[in-house]
Design an enzyme around this catalytic site. Structure first.
Site, PDB file in Angstrom:
ATOM      1  N   ASP A 186       0.784  -1.242   0.000  1.00 56.75           N
ATOM      2  CA  ASP A 186       0.000   0.000   0.000  1.00 56.75           C
ATOM      3  C   ASP A 186       0.817   1.294   0.000  1.00 56.75           C
ATOM      4  OD1 ASP A 186      -1.438  -2.178   0.871  1.00 56.75           O
ATOM      5  OD2 ASP A 186      -2.174  -1.242   2.692  1.00 56.75           O
ATOM      6  N   GLU A 224     -10.454  -2.644   5.142  1.00 53.09           N
ATOM      7  CA  GLU A 224      -9.092  -2.096   5.051  1.00 53.09           C
ATOM      8  C   GLU A 224      -9.050  -0.718   4.371  1.00 53.09           C
ATOM      9  OE1 GLU A 224      -6.282  -6.028   4.857  1.00 53.09           O
ATOM     10  OE2 GLU A 224      -6.839  -5.225   2.910  1.00 53.09           O
TER      11      GLU A 224
HETATM   12  C1  FRU Z   1      -3.808  -3.764   2.744  1.00 48.46           C
HETATM   13  C2  FRU Z   1      -3.165  -4.128   4.077  1.00 48.46           C
HETATM   14  C3  FRU Z   1      -3.529  -3.141   5.166  1.00 48.46           C
HETATM   15  C4  FRU Z   1      -2.404  -3.300   6.134  1.00 48.46           C
HETATM   16  C5  FRU Z   1      -1.233  -3.532   5.218  1.00 48.46           C
HETATM   17  C6  FRU Z   1      -0.178  -4.449   5.758  1.00 48.46           C
HETATM   18  O1  FRU Z   1      -3.079  -4.236   1.669  1.00 48.46           O
HETATM   19  O2  FRU Z   1      -3.555  -5.440   4.458  1.00 48.46           O
HETATM   20  O3  FRU Z   1      -4.793  -3.342   5.731  1.00 48.46           O
HETATM   21  O4  FRU Z   1      -2.217  -2.180   6.939  1.00 48.46           O
HETATM   22  O5  FRU Z   1      -1.754  -4.071   4.022  1.00 48.46           O
HETATM   23  O6  FRU Z   1       0.916  -4.509   4.913  1.00 48.46           O
END
Ligand code: FRU
Length: 544
Positions: free
Chosen positions: A132, A299
């Site tokens: 992300d 998320e």
């Molecule tokens: C989304 C996610 C988020 C989390 C991060 C961990 O891709 O699962 O919810 O904070 O990636 O890398």
């Protein structure tokens, strides 16, 4: 068996078992240069590596230290520790310990950014893994892109916030890691704000990161701040600032997106908790008050306001989650009320997209970057960011919808090569195929159907566009042009080394995917469909 003998056997078994799994082998290293280069191999098991300086753990992470020939090297920037002696301990196969080197250069620096499968105009990390985008913010002439990052392997693990800056959203310079794991856990997703009025007491105009710390027990929200344009970071001593696992009876409380709610003169946080997005408010970024919760999102929350059809006197709020499916509605500073259904504007590889905070009012755009879940085969890095896009709300036949278009800065990357109208599929395919060997292209095209039912454009057998007018499917996903009787479909296609991004009908819908390698098909570009016409075809090559 006597008790003593029994205990002795248990003890020996325990020690020898322990020796196999967790007794660390060690090596001392003097930091005489900036980088530690560590060999990694996918066939080795992951195990814990620990750096200790003057008796204190400096960092620990899980890594597949190559016991034999490495697949690639990862690096640690040790500039701040120059001159120190560190103890490197490893709980796995220690054979690779002797191959860790200290050097002024990153191993492989001579081919950095020129690797065979390195995307040429999309952001990728130098080494390791990204997911992300985090903390997207504009400040003092720089766009900051923080991101979920494993510096130690090209797979997900050891989450850090990586960091890159850009002056044009196109050319990025990767900086040292911004946030590393600590006693609260690894560093998961979050956002960043500029605290103009020093509400948190970290200094006027401090850049404040609000992120999730993830541990096996729970996920909590934490703060870190920087007073030097994001170059160095201090974690808030009283972290965590929000710990809600007990309220939700769920470990899933993460990815805070914080912004200044101007009409209320306070901070708003959208936080994903268990089954949806919660809204919290705060005066000082430290104490947060629960305001509301809306179910139906998972998320990476986003919440922002956009004018409808560019009219500043008619604004709506948009809320979305990691998949990008969104609702349009109103927000009174405490709760979001949907006034629409739930829609999608994109599909394919995009995930966890975030929009920039603090874009100057003179610019006024809502700019988004999404994670491109696209494998980078055989590279010392993996995944990518998709092109920055501008989000807008437009009135359509079905009501207000969100559109996403590539930002105008991207135009500067491309040079026109050909521009033709009203071509047969054969003529257009022939012209375009002259560029089939280019790794990078932008193709703007409009197809006109005249007979049922399908039409498209392939590159070496891969469908870049696959439009089925009967089922209204575009590359497998429902799509109907706003003018539903239209027999035309237009596409703005971006090809990079490993990716394809396609924006349909001025951004009404977009999709992205991995570019298939062309080992067994060399047919080039092919427009197809029963008696179709290529109404427009513009071809652009990369300027650099
Ligand atoms: C989304 C996610 C988020 C989390 C991060 C961990 O891709 O699962 O919810 O904070 O990636 O890398």
């Amino acid at each position: 068996m006597k008790l003593k003998t029994f205990l002795f056997i248990v003890l020996v078994a325990a020690i020898s078992g322990f020796a196999e799994s967790a007794i660390a082998q060690a090596k001392t290293l003097k930091i005489t240069a900036r980088y530690l280069n560590i060999p990694v191999a996918a066939r080795d098991e992951r195990a814990m590596m620990r750096f200790t300086i003057d008796g204190k753990t400096e960092r620990e992470f899980r890594i597949r230290l190559a016991s034999e020939k490495p697949d690639y090297h990862v690096f640690c920037d040790m500039e701040a520790l120059r001159g120190k002696t560190i103890l490197v301990e490893y709980e796995g196969n220690p054979a690779g310990l002797s191959k860790i080197t200290v050097d002024e250069a990153i191993a492989g620096a001579d081919s950095m950014y020129r690797e065979t499968n390195r995307p040429r105009y999309h952001f990728t990390v130098r080494r390791g893994w990204n997911n992300d985008p985090n903390g997207l913010i504009f400040y003092e002439g720089e766009y900051h892109l923080f991101f979920q990052h494993n510096p130690y392997e090209r797979e997900w693990e050891n989450m850090h916030w990586g960091h890159a800056v850009s002056r044009d959203l196109i050319h990025w310079e990767e900086l040292p890691v911004a946030l590393a794991p600590d006693k609260h856990g690894t560093i998961f997703s979050g956002s960043a704000v500029i605290d103009r009025n020093n509400t948190a007491g970290f200094g006027k105009n401090a850049m404040v990161a609000i992120y999730t710390a993830d541990s096996p027990e729970k996920q909590v929200q934490c703060l870190a701040y920087s007073n030097d344009r994001g170059r160095t970071w201090t974690k808030y001593a009283e972290n965590p600032i929000l710990d809600t696992k007990h309220i939700w009876n769920s470990k899933d409380t993460r990815d805070p997106k914080v912004f200044r709610y101007e009409s209320g003169d306070y901070w708003v946080m959208a936080l994903n908790e268990r089954d949806g997005h919660s809204i919290y408010s705060s005066k000082d970024l430290k104490k947060w008050t629960f305001e509301s919760h809306i179910t139906g999102f998972w998320e990476c929350p986003e919440l922002f306001q956009l004018p409808v059809d560019g009219k500043s006197d008619n604004k709506k709020w948009v809320m979305y989650g990691a998949s990008g499916t969104y609702m349009i509605g109103s927000f009174d500073g405490k709760s979001f009320t949907p006034e629409s259904g739930k829609y999608y504007y994109t599909s394919g590889s995009q995930y966890a997209a975030q929009t920039f905070n603090n874009i100057p009012a003179t610019d006024g755009r809502r700019i988004q970057i999404g994670w491109g879940r696209i494998e980078q085969p055989d590279m010392p890095f993996n995944m990518m960011m998709l092109l920055p896009t501008m989000l807008t709300l437009k009135t359509t036949r079905n009501g207000i919808r969100m559109f996403s278009t590539p930002i105008k800065e991207i135009d500067l990357l491309f040079r026109p090569e050909a521009n033709v109208q009203e071509q047969s599929a054969e003529a257009a395919s022939k012209l375009l195929s002259r560029f089939a060997d280019s790794a990078c292209l932008r193709i703007k095209t409009t197809l006109r159907l005249s007979h049922a039912t399908s039409a498209g454009l392939d590159l070496n057998g891969q469908h870049l566009i696959d439009y089925d007018m009967n089922f209204n499917l575009l590359n497998g996903v429902f799509y109907s042009p706003d003018e539903m009787t239209s027999m035309e479909i237009s596409a703005d296609i971006f090809l990079d080394k490993t990716s394809v991004e396609v924006f349909i009908d001025g951004g009404a819908y977009s999709f992205s995917m991995a570019r298939k390698s062309r080992a067994n098909n060399k047919e080039g570009f092919r427009f197809w469909g029963h008696n179709i016409e290529v109404k427009k075809l513009e071809i652009y090559s990369l300027t650099r």
